[in-house]
Enzyme design. Structure first.
Site, PDB file in Angstrom:
ATOM      1  N   SER A  26     -49.294  14.256 -27.757  1.00 11.49           N
ATOM      2  CA  SER A  26     -49.588  13.355 -28.491  1.00 11.49           C
ATOM      3  C   SER A  26     -51.398  13.641 -29.049  1.00 11.49           C
ATOM      4  CB  SER A  26     -50.545  12.553 -27.247  1.00 11.49           C
ATOM      5  OG  SER A  26     -51.546  11.376 -27.229  1.00 11.49           O
ATOM      6  N   LEU A  78     -60.463   9.521 -30.001  1.00 11.28           N
ATOM      7  CA  LEU A  78     -60.007   8.327 -30.012  1.00 11.28           C
ATOM      8  C   LEU A  78     -59.797   7.387 -30.815  1.00 11.28           C
ATOM      9  CD1 LEU A  78     -60.660   8.429 -26.147  1.00 11.28           C
ATOM     10  CD2 LEU A  78     -58.033   9.805 -26.791  1.00 11.28           C
ATOM     11  N   CYS A 135     -59.119  13.563 -21.729  1.00 12.44           N
ATOM     12  CA  CYS A 135     -60.129  13.538 -23.849  1.00 12.44           C
ATOM     13  C   CYS A 135     -61.537  14.538 -23.039  1.00 12.44           C
ATOM     14  CB  CYS A 135     -59.965  11.915 -24.236  1.00 12.44           C
ATOM     15  SG  CYS A 135     -60.657  12.959 -25.722  1.00 12.44           S
ATOM     16  N   ILE A 198     -51.268  20.402 -20.738  1.00 13.16           N
ATOM     17  CA  ILE A 198     -52.786  20.636 -20.617  1.00 13.16           C
ATOM     18  C   ILE A 198     -53.588  19.812 -21.253  1.00 13.16           C
ATOM     19  CG2 ILE A 198     -53.216  22.030 -18.417  1.00 13.16           C
ATOM     20  CD1 ILE A 198     -54.256  24.018 -20.839  1.00 13.16           C
ATOM     21  N   ASN A 199     -53.973  19.350 -21.646  1.00 19.62           N
ATOM     22  CA  ASN A 199     -54.871  18.315 -22.335  1.00 19.62           C
ATOM     23  C   ASN A 199     -56.054  20.234 -22.863  1.00 19.62           C
ATOM     24  OD1 ASN A 199     -56.736  16.768 -24.363  1.00 19.62           O
ATOM     25  ND2 ASN A 199     -55.771  15.611 -23.315  1.00 19.62           N
ATOM     26  N   THR A 200     -56.782  19.251 -23.891  1.00 18.18           N
ATOM     27  CA  THR A 200     -57.472  20.345 -24.426  1.00 18.18           C
ATOM     28  C   THR A 200     -58.295  20.951 -23.675  1.00 18.18           C
ATOM     29  OG1 THR A 200     -59.049  19.050 -25.721  1.00 18.18           O
ATOM     30  CG2 THR A 200     -56.818  19.924 -27.150  1.00 18.18           C
ATOM     31  N   GLY A 273     -47.447  20.702 -30.298  1.00 21.93           N
ATOM     32  CA  GLY A 273     -48.996  19.708 -31.082  1.00 21.93           C
ATOM     33  C   GLY A 273     -49.374  20.460 -32.771  1.00 21.93           C
ATOM     34  N   THR A 274     -50.293  21.374 -31.816  1.00 22.78           N
ATOM     35  CA  THR A 274     -51.790  21.749 -32.805  1.00 22.78           C
ATOM     36  C   THR A 274     -50.347  22.806 -33.779  1.00 22.78           C
ATOM     37  OG1 THR A 274     -53.157  22.551 -30.920  1.00 22.78           O
ATOM     38  CG2 THR A 274     -53.304  23.409 -32.965  1.00 22.78           C
TER      39      THR A 274
HETATM   40  C1  SIN Z   1     -59.612  12.468 -29.292  1.00 17.35           C
HETATM   41  O1  SIN Z   1     -59.127  11.720 -29.876  1.00 17.35           O
HETATM   42  O2  SIN Z   1     -60.673  13.357 -29.421  1.00 17.35           O
HETATM   43  C2  SIN Z   1     -58.179  13.860 -29.170  1.00 17.35           C
HETATM   44  C3  SIN Z   1     -57.572  12.718 -27.174  1.00 17.35           C
HETATM   45  C4  SIN Z   1     -57.258  13.750 -26.106  1.00 17.35           C
HETATM   46  O3  SIN Z   1     -57.934  15.432 -26.239  1.00 17.35           O
HETATM   47  O4  SIN Z   1     -56.947  13.212 -25.018  1.00 17.35           O
END
Ligand code: SIN
Length: 329
Positions: A26, A78, A135, A198-200, A273-274
């Protein structure tokens, strides 16, 4: 030896079946429009759309990206068109592409998540909903629901209640916690069918010219190969305590071999992703390479390999051609 035509590459989340275990991460492919010029979106498992909020959001101030060693820091905040425009434009377009769609949602309150879930409940063509409770680019850490078991549970319970039983829910968790298995257990008992791990990771870059934080939002989320061992560890730990729960693993996957690592740790699917930013076909490359590796290791299906690293008998790994993988580099 199995071959490409007999090998079962499919995966399941809840009751939803995906022909391949490859998903976009995402936020890294928006709603897939840019990627569609490089390959048919129907050829991957699913497009996971950029997390969508109730209202349009401008996101955080610029600059929003920074390069880091083996990684990238983002502070997008976001940004997005809001659920109305998303439902009017993006879902119908994805359906024309015959893409399987996982909609990622993000809210500022428990109620906002439930309202989003209600909006999605009767939309045709949605394979699953990813609930982004992690996020890092929010005004205060109290809004990172996934850092707290009680808040995590409240969001997932609300979404489960509102969305009904037909659409699988995937909770996206943060690595920035002491014990990710505690949060995982909480969201699963609240009704999540699967987990995105995982998320970042929360990070920061200081610009040594200006001597100030580089990102407009000061902090950002770290992604890319730099975080892969953290992500693999999270998948391994969670699979150990919740072996029946499908996990989509992500964090710095650039090759089939990276993806294989996540599958062995316990992921039933992987997100790229990246890597997409440097190579828009990266997900297709990973998909083809992963399938080849699994077949060359003698697996008849993806599911046979899921969590293999948890098995005690290391002889099995050797019999599956460890020597030939070693030579892959
Ligand atoms: C973002 O839009 O800041 C990133 C969204 C995320 O890492 O969940």
């Amino acid at each position: 030896m199995h071959n490409a035509s007999t090998f079962d590459f499919s995966t399941k989340i809840g009751h939803t079946w995906f022909p391949t275990p490859l998903f976009t991460a995402s936020g890294c492919a928006s709603s897939g429009k840019e990627l569609a010029q490089f390959f048919p979106l129907s050829e991957i498992g699913a497009v996971v759309t950029k997390s969508i909020a109730l209202k349009p959001r401008l996101g955080r101030p610029t600059p929003r990206m920074a390069e880091t060693p083996s990684g990238m820091l983002n502070s997008i905040g976001l940004q997005g068109p809001g659920i109305d425009a998303f439902l009017a434009d993006d879902i119908p377009w994805l359906m024309t592409q015959n893409a399987r769609i996982v909609v990622s949602i993000s809210g500022e309150t428990v109620d906002e998540y439930s309202i989003l879930a209600r909006r999605l409940r009767s939309v045709p063509g949605i394979s699953a909903v990813e609930v982004n409770i992690s996020c890092p680019n929010v005004e205060n850490r109290g809004l990172v629901f996934a850092c707290d078991p009680v808040s995590s549970r409240a969001v997932i319970e609300g979404v489960r209640r509102t969305i009904g039983g037909d659409i699988p829910i995937i909770a996206k968790l943060s690595p920035d916690v002491t014990d990710i298995t505690e949060i995982a257990r909480e969201v699963v008992s609240a009704g999540a069918d699967g987990l995105s791990l995982i998320n970042t990771l929360l990070g920061m870059v200081i610009n040594t010219q200006t001597m100030r934080p580089h990102l407009g939002g000061k902090t950002g989320g770290l992604s890319g190969p730099a975080i892969r061992p953290v992500a693999v560890r999270a998948v391994y730990q969670v699979h150990q305590v919740l072996p029946k729960i499908p996990i989509i693993g992500m964090g710095g996957i650039r090759s089939g071999r990276d993806a294989f690592e996540f599958i062995l740790a316990g992921a039933s699917g992987v997100s790229v992703g990246t890597a997409i930013f440097g190579n828009p076909r990266a997900i297709m490359d990973v998909q083809n390479e992963l399938k080849e590796i699994l077949i060359s290791r003698g697996f008849a299906s993806l599911s046979e390999a899921v969590g293999y690293a948890h098995r005690e008998d290391s002889t099995g790994a050797l019999q599956r051609g460890a020597d030939s993988e070693e030579s892959e580099g």
